[in-house]
Design a protein around this motif. Sequence first.
Motif, mmCIF file in Angstrom:
data_model
loop_
_atom_site.group_PDB
_atom_site.id
_atom_site.type_symbol
_atom_site.label_atom_id
_atom_site.label_comp_id
_atom_site.label_asym_id
_atom_site.label_seq_id
_atom_site.Cartn_x
_atom_site.Cartn_y
_atom_site.Cartn_z
ATOM 1 N N SER A 4 18.698 -36.917 31.582
ATOM 2 C CA SER A 4 18.874 -35.465 31.569
ATOM 3 C C SER A 4 20.292 -35.155 32.041
ATOM 4 N N SER B 236 14.717 -42.437 30.574
ATOM 5 C CA SER B 236 14.915 -41.012 30.311
ATOM 6 C C SER B 236 16.254 -40.567 30.890
ATOM 7 N N ASN C 73 23.332 -31.727 32.465
ATOM 8 C CA ASN C 73 23.715 -30.327 32.315
ATOM 9 C C ASN C 73 25.202 -30.190 32.607
ATOM 10 N N GLN D 92 17.522 -32.889 27.890
ATOM 11 C CA GLN D 92 16.624 -33.894 28.460
ATOM 12 C C GLN D 92 16.035 -34.712 27.311
ATOM 13 N N SER E 219 22.044 -27.730 28.747
ATOM 14 C CA SER E 219 21.167 -28.679 29.423
ATOM 15 C C SER E 219 20.376 -29.458 28.376
#
Length: 488
Positions: free
Chosen positions: A233, A231, A235, A219, A217
């Motif tokens: 993120s 931004s 996974n 971020q 994961s």
Amino acid sequence: MRAQKNSYFSATAAGYPNDNILNNLSSAISPVYTQSDDPSKPQSYLVSYYARANYTYKDRYLLTFTGRADGSSKFGPDHKYGYFPSGALGWRLSKEKFLEDVPWIEDIKIRGSYGLTGNQNIGNQMYRTLYAPNSYAGNNALTPIQLGNPDVKWETTKQTDIGLDFSFFKNRLSGTFDWYNKQTDDALLQLPLPPSSSYGMLLSNSVGIRNRGVEVSLQGDIIRSHDFRWSVSANISWNRSIVTRLTKNADLSQIRTPTGLEYGNTTLIEGQPLGLMQGMKVTGIIKTQKQLDDYKAKLGPMGFVFPYLGIGDPMFQLDTVSFASIGGAYPDFHALIGSGALKYFGGFTQGFSYKNFDLSLYFLFSAGGHLMWGDDVASTTFVGTSNANQSMLGRYTAQNPNASRPRLLLSDQIIYNTNLSIYSSSYVKLRTATFNYRWPKSRWMSNSGILSAAVFFSATNLFTITRYPGNDPETSDDSFSVAGAISM
């Protein structure tokens, strides 16, 4: 301690002299049916003892130990209790002197754990052999309803985890890495029994399963300025589930195929992953008389299964299987036609902020698995009044000799779970999109006692990119579902 108890009583009688006044049970002439607590669903109890100890030294070395004991009435007298200890270690490297002065490191921590967990998610009193009261020809009787197994015990999973947590550049980049290994040697499974036993299923600790995988994961902020922020993120997980053991109980050997154990629409095979789909594998469509004659010869005595076999029908992969119990060999139609096991899956989010406006996009993805399209299986025979899907239009006919689908027979009751209904379940999906506007603070908001206000719009499942023709590749894992697909 947790307890569960259900109790009920019901009675039916006939021959009441008056329906308005004399209508209680004692006024009836003859009792018809009386019933009380179902013996297959009696009360259950669970008692648990739990202890935990934590130790931290200079916020650098971390230690946790947990001890747990559980007792369940769902298991026999010799197996009621299960013991599940666990321990975890953590080392915060960023607190060490050789990293304290590195300006771009906020946090680095290495962790590891090992522990046991238990599962008692089964019905009540399934270790007992149960009978239910019944009546036959005016006499009382007891009917067997459940074959007990006094050796059934807690399902125990041993799990090892190793992980890394980090945060860099004033938290502009952070993430985790995890490796895990789960081993269950005594998974609880209901195994079918032969009809001659008068019982349907037997519960036992009959299967070993290993789950091993990696999860990552991340971020981060790609752009972070006064008015604008972008931004991201993401996974991703790689998991592989392997059947490490199948029961070797001789009493259950007759329900095993030559390759493994049939369970629902799947096959469990030692050394192979979970989610293997079984069915009949179509190798082609009969298009000439020679192909028809050769296939009939290959079928041999088993040709009675297809009494109307002709040009336009499917040819199935056949394996000759020998069984001493029947004194010979016969063609076996069972084949592995797909696998629900995924190579990898995950999701990612894109977030954008400009002044008081926010936009968030959340995507999901999956790759490598297969689904059996339940609607396609139900449409194969075209029996009854149910609608069929458009795949019916690709059937073999004299005008469509190059079709990959077999011809249609009137009232054909044979339903084929075949590879023709297996499709890739890989997909990319925009699960949610959210647009948000945050009202700037103003004097009238302060005077009204409003601290903040926002308005937002959200949409779900905007689009899906996939080759799966059903409603949704992210479907139920119910192996008997016909709503969307059959998968494991």
